[in-house]
Design a protein around this motif. Structure first.
Motif, PDB file in Angstrom:
ATOM      1  N   SER A   1     -37.164 -24.388  18.100  1.00 44.71           N
ATOM      2  CA  SER A   1     -36.817 -25.076  17.120  1.00 44.71           C
ATOM      3  C   SER A   1     -36.336 -24.538  15.925  1.00 44.71           C
ATOM      4  N   ALA A   2     -36.885 -23.515  15.513  1.00 40.81           N
ATOM      5  CA  ALA A   2     -36.795 -22.691  14.107  1.00 40.81           C
ATOM      6  C   ALA A   2     -35.591 -22.139  14.224  1.00 40.81           C
TER       7      ALA A   2
ATOM      8  N   TYR B   1     -28.353 -24.680  12.556  1.00 37.97           N
ATOM      9  CA  TYR B   1     -27.858 -26.140  11.909  1.00 37.97           C
ATOM     10  C   TYR B   1     -27.340 -25.781  10.445  1.00 37.97           C
ATOM     11  N   GLY B   2     -28.451 -25.017   9.746  1.00 41.90           N
ATOM     12  CA  GLY B   2     -27.989 -24.777   8.474  1.00 41.90           C
ATOM     13  C   GLY B   2     -26.693 -23.791   8.037  1.00 41.90           C
TER      14      GLY B   2
ATOM     15  N   THR C   1     -36.135 -34.317   9.342  1.00 41.73           N
ATOM     16  CA  THR C   1     -35.512 -33.776   8.111  1.00 41.73           C
ATOM     17  C   THR C   1     -34.095 -33.426   8.579  1.00 41.73           C
ATOM     18  N   LEU C   2     -33.754 -32.979   9.551  1.00 43.34           N
ATOM     19  CA  LEU C   2     -32.378 -32.972  10.026  1.00 43.34           C
ATOM     20  C   LEU C   2     -31.549 -34.009  10.214  1.00 43.34           C
ATOM     21  N   GLN C   3     -32.441 -34.995  10.835  1.00 44.95           N
ATOM     22  CA  GLN C   3     -31.691 -36.461  10.881  1.00 44.95           C
ATOM     23  C   GLN C   3     -31.472 -37.077   9.570  1.00 44.95           C
TER      24      GLN C   3
ATOM     25  N   GLU D   1     -32.842 -23.098  15.954  1.00 40.96           N
ATOM     26  CA  GLU D   1     -31.741 -24.113  16.195  1.00 40.96           C
ATOM     27  C   GLU D   1     -31.716 -24.607  14.671  1.00 40.96           C
ATOM     28  N   THR D   2     -32.692 -24.828  14.021  1.00 40.75           N
ATOM     29  CA  THR D   2     -32.739 -25.130  12.559  1.00 40.75           C
ATOM     30  C   THR D   2     -31.895 -24.242  11.706  1.00 40.75           C
ATOM     31  N   VAL D   3     -31.969 -22.940  11.766  1.00 37.06           N
ATOM     32  CA  VAL D   3     -31.513 -21.908  11.313  1.00 37.06           C
ATOM     33  C   VAL D   3     -29.785 -21.989  11.426  1.00 37.06           C
TER      34      VAL D   3
ATOM     35  N   SER E   1     -26.925 -35.944  18.644  1.00 38.91           N
ATOM     36  CA  SER E   1     -27.982 -35.723  18.134  1.00 38.91           C
ATOM     37  C   SER E   1     -29.329 -36.317  18.937  1.00 38.91           C
TER      38      SER E   1
ATOM     39  N   SER F   1     -30.687 -35.734   6.649  1.00 40.24           N
ATOM     40  CA  SER F   1     -29.719 -34.956   5.980  1.00 40.24           C
ATOM     41  C   SER F   1     -28.150 -34.917   6.646  1.00 40.24           C
TER      42      SER F   1
END
Length: 111
Positions: free
Chosen positions: A86-87, A93-94, A2-4, A89-91, A29, A6
């Motif tokens: 992972s969670a 990124y956002g 999903t990150l890739q 790191e996703t936060v 990335s 977007s």
């Protein structure tokens, strides 16, 4: 994934990059994904060795069927650390996208 999906669109929209420059943001990335896969493999190998060391079966007679735990239990044993990482790191990124953390020059000829 999903990150890739977007990443390029977000860079074009938020930072007003051209499509070539936005495509270049996939390089870090990709390198990060390769490094993460390498270290995740090392982490899983280490947890496997620890599980074998704590097994009650003598190591000279270990086979897939003689272990006192199933391979599925072993493979999932260290997954919680990876999920939490992972969670977080996703936060991050956002938050970086939301606050426009990267400062990009608008002058021609500079990335």
């Amino acid at each position: 994934m999903t990150l890739q999906a977007s990443l390029g669109a977000q860079c074009v929209e938020i930072y007003r990059l051209n499509y070539l420059t936005a495509g270049l943001v996939y390089i870090p990335s990709g390198v990060g994904g390769a490094v993460a896969a390498f270290f995740s493999g090392k982490y899983i190998d280490r947890t496997y060795r620890k599980a074998l060391a704590s097994s009650t079966t003598p190591s000279s007679t270990l086979t897939g069927d003689s272990l006192d735990f199933t391979i599925e239990q072993f493979r999932l044993k260290g997954v919680y650390v990876l999920i939490v990482t992972s969670a977080i790191e996703t936060v991050g990124y956002g938050l970086a996208l939301m606050t426009k953390a990267a400062k990009i020059s608008n002058r021609p000829g500079r990335l």
